[in-house]
Write a protein that holds these residues in place. Structure first.
Motif, PDB file in Angstrom:
ATOM      1  N   ARG A  41       0.708  -1.094   0.056  1.00  0.00           N
ATOM      2  CA  ARG A  41       0.008   0.238  -0.359  1.00  0.00           C
ATOM      3  C   ARG A  41       0.749   1.243   0.109  1.00  0.00           C
ATOM      4  N   LEU A  42       2.073   1.346   0.679  1.00  0.00           N
ATOM      5  CA  LEU A  42       2.618   2.508   0.959  1.00  0.00           C
ATOM      6  C   LEU A  42       3.174   2.261  -0.320  1.00  0.00           C
ATOM      7  N   LEU A  43       3.705   1.467  -1.584  1.00  0.00           N
ATOM      8  CA  LEU A  43       4.268   1.540  -2.626  1.00  0.00           C
ATOM      9  C   LEU A  43       2.699   2.453  -3.840  1.00  0.00           C
ATOM     10  N   ASP A  44       2.006   1.752  -3.506  1.00  0.00           N
ATOM     11  CA  ASP A  44       0.659   2.500  -4.114  1.00  0.00           C
ATOM     12  C   ASP A  44       0.829   4.152  -4.021  1.00  0.00           C
ATOM     13  N   MET A  45       1.167   3.959  -2.822  1.00  0.00           N
ATOM     14  CA  MET A  45       1.354   5.834  -2.250  1.00  0.00           C
ATOM     15  C   MET A  45       2.650   6.760  -2.885  1.00  0.00           C
TER      16      MET A  45
ATOM     17  N   GLU B 222       9.836   4.959  -2.162  1.00  0.00           N
ATOM     18  CA  GLU B 222      10.602   4.235  -2.869  1.00  0.00           C
ATOM     19  C   GLU B 222      10.778   3.170  -1.835  1.00  0.00           C
ATOM     20  N   ALA B 223      10.562   2.059  -2.818  1.00  0.00           N
ATOM     21  CA  ALA B 223      10.679   0.695  -1.561  1.00  0.00           C
ATOM     22  C   ALA B 223      12.043   0.569  -1.351  1.00  0.00           C
ATOM     23  N   PHE B 224      13.038   1.187  -1.379  1.00  0.00           N
ATOM     24  CA  PHE B 224      14.296   0.861   0.003  1.00  0.00           C
ATOM     25  C   PHE B 224      13.983   1.546   1.212  1.00  0.00           C
ATOM     26  N   LEU B 225      13.029   2.533   0.691  1.00  0.00           N
ATOM     27  CA  LEU B 225      12.973   3.369   2.024  1.00  0.00           C
ATOM     28  C   LEU B 225      12.384   2.839   2.888  1.00  0.00           C
TER      29      LEU B 225
END
Length: 609
Positions: free
Chosen positions: A429-433, A436-439
């Motif tokens: 869900r955070l990726l959808d927002m 960045e994945a590494f963050l």
């Protein structure tokens, strides 16, 4: 009851619940907050109100009584008029075989009150000491049920109407809104009975021919009463006045808040109005401002879930996210965590919508979009306030999410909530927002997924032996596909037993305090269910109170690799389970084996996951 600081100190030292040094520190805390030592002792859980009252009763050589309001007969209660009982905070709770009237008082040293009551009741009076809160609850028994009380008030209203000339239903007079008017009494009664019923929300809903009042108790809406349609205008206006809303605005939703005191406890009511087809609907959320934060253990965390969340909240920086649908207890979990972390050497700052719980020692900010105070602007402002710990009420968009992640990267411990079905779906869900994945991989420490379930009533719950059909169904639902899985369930149940999950609050000794699995560890021998029709204790529902079921996903190295590789939530979930995570369904299953809830209740709240 107000006990002198000197006597409180003596009682605490004699009970060995605190040292002289601790008492000196508590006394200083009391001076700073303008509180008595008695209040500080109870607030810090050194002694409960009940324990302190017992010690005081022993010191004063007056018998202590643990009042049970339901056991007090109405004819005995009414030996003292309600007005006198409330004035002196006393209650007659029984008459013994010799005709002596047994009186419960909060302060046995109140000579004036005792002397007056002896004149009222006669010399055959036996004085007992009880806690102030139990006496207040007993005094509340003077009132009948909500239907009879409201009928009295509404009939008074009708009599008043008969004296007035006919007017349009929607017109609201000043007399209707006066403090002692029947409408004001109606609002007070609706709130009072909702609090007594343990409701979290009051719904006042206009229908075509009547006004429906419903209470949400243990997460389930129940019809409380029906009122005449003609009272809706004055009723809504009275609530708007209390909440400082515009009484002449009927076309737009409004939000407000007010406080009320019931039985010595302070409650905040969050008011929301909404125009609907048949008028204006009002929902009032009840928040107990005098309630203390529960510990994580009291909320229902145990085992690896408790260990994981404890590891996450002591980190110097990073993010802890709590996820679940509306009304799943996310704010309560964060409230407990922040209260645990609150100390004089830590700056806790929050931005919330709305501020539901007051956190001692924290700087809490209310979102106000009209004034430009959004989550994003509030969070930006908080970062300039030298915080150690930041709590953002909810991550609703990409800008808030990115700001929260940046705050976690720059040395802050950040807490927030998110609306997803379970812990694993929170990370994609955070990726959808557009975070960045590494963050995400480097800042998120853990994700808590949760639901609220109803507790079985300890007085009437039933145990039963599942037959082969039910056992097979359970094995399918909870993925118990072999003897190794069953042994794992058995091991988890033993851990839950050691953690105190399923300890009975009832005086009756039950088999729930022993393992529910057979010694062969390959089958389920005992389950629990709600009694059909319930009992008086649970208002015939079979359930009383609620507790949480949880899953705590730790952001381990394998999970971080999956996040960076944009893996699906299913793969993240599978990896978390391999790492030892206990899922919400499994947590609920263990709690049902421990006699805390039923299988039906677990399936009701987790079937969508």
């Amino acid at each position: 009851m107000k006990i002198s600081d000197a006597l409180v100190e003596k009682l605490v030292l004699d009970s060995k619940k605190a040292t002289k040094e601790q008492l000196n520190s508590l006394r200083e805390e009391g001076k700073a907050g303008k509180k008595s030592l008695q209040e500080v002792i109870i607030a810090n859980n050194i002694l409960s109100e009940k324990d302190l009252t017992k010690l005081y009763a022993k010191e004063a050589d007056v018998p202590y009584v643990d009042l049970n309001p339901k056991e007090i007969k109405r004819e005995v209660l009414r030996l003292i008029p309600e007005r006198i009982a409330r004035q002196y905070n006393v209650v007659v709770f029984d008459v013994d075989n010799n005709g002596n009237k047994l009186l419960a008082v909060e302060d046995p040293d109140d000579i004036q009150a005792i002397s007056f009551l002896q004149k009222q009741l006669g010399a055959n009076l036996k004085v007992h000491v009880a806690t102030g809160s139990s006496i207040q609850t007993a005094i509340d028994q003077y009132k009948g049920n909500i239907s009879s009380e409201l009928t009295k008030v509404i009939s008074d209203e009708e009599e008043e109407d008969a004296k007035k000339s006919k007017a349009k239903d929607e017109e609201v007079s000043e007399e209707d809104l006066a403090e002692d008017s029947p409408i004001a009494q109606t609002v007070n009664l609706l709130i009072e009975y909702a609090i007594k019923a343990g409701a979290s929300d009051i719904h006042i809903e206009p229908r075509e021919n009547y006004v429906l009042v419903r209470y949400r108790v243990d997460g389930v809406l129940r019809e409380a009463n029906k009122l005449p349609k003609k009272v809706i205008g004055a009723l809504i206006s009275r609530i708007k006045i209390l909440a400082n809303l515009k009484i002449d605005e009927h076309r737009a939703p409004q939000d407000g808040r007010f406080k009320i005191q019931v039985s010595g406890q302070v409650y905040a009511l969050r008011v929301s109005t909404l125009p609907i087809m048949d008028g204006e609907k009002v929902v009032m959320r009840i928040l107990d401002e005098s309630s203390k934060a529960l510990t994580l253990e009291e909320l229902g965390f145990w085992g690896i879930s408790l260990e994981t969340i404890n590891r996450a909240i002591v980190q110097p920086y990073g993010m802890l996210l709590v996820t679940g649908p509306t009304g799943s207890g996310k704010s309560t979990t964060l409230f407990s965590v922040l209260n645990r972390l609150s100390s004089p050497n830590v700056n806790i700052s929050t931005v919330e919508d709305p501020v539901e719980y007051r956190i001692q020692g924290a700087n809490q900010t209310q979102v106000n979009p009209v004034a430009g105070m959004t989550f994003v602007n509030g969070l930006r402002a908080l970062l300039r306030q030298d915080p150690n710990i930041i709590m953002v009420g909810e991550v609703r968009d990409g800008e808030t999410a990115n700001l929260a992640v940046q705050a976690a990267l720059t040395g802050h411990l950040v807490f927030s909530t998110l609306h997803t079905n379970n812990a694993a779906t929170c990370l994609p869900r955070l990726l959808d927002m557009n975070v960045e994945a590494f963050l995400i991989a480097s800042t998120v420490r853990a994700v808590v997924g949760q639901r609220l379930i109803r507790r079985l009533c300890l007085d009437c719950r039933e145990s039963y032996q599942p037959d082969a059909t039910i056992t097979k169904k359970l094995q399918t639902i909870f993925h118990i596909d072999d003897s190794d899985t069953m042994k794992h369930i058995h091991e988890l149940e033993k851990q839950a037993l050691e953690a105190g999950i399923g300890k009975s609050n009832s005086s009756k000794k039950t088999s729930q305090d022993t393992s529910q699995l057979s010694s062969t560890e390959t089958k389920i021998t005992t389950l629990w269910r709600a009694h059909d029709g319930g009992c008086e204790t649970c208002n015939h529902s079979g359930y009383k109170g609620r507790m949480g079921i949880y899953e705590v996903l730790e952001n381990t190295s394998p999970v971080q690799s999956l996040i960076v590789g944009n893996a699906t939530s299913e793969k993240i979930q599978d990896q978390a389970i391999k790492d030892g995570m206990v899922t919400m369904q499994t947590d609920g299953f263990i709690k049902s084996l421990r006699g805390q809830t039923s299988i039906e209740e677990i399936l009701r709240v987790t079937s969508e996951t």
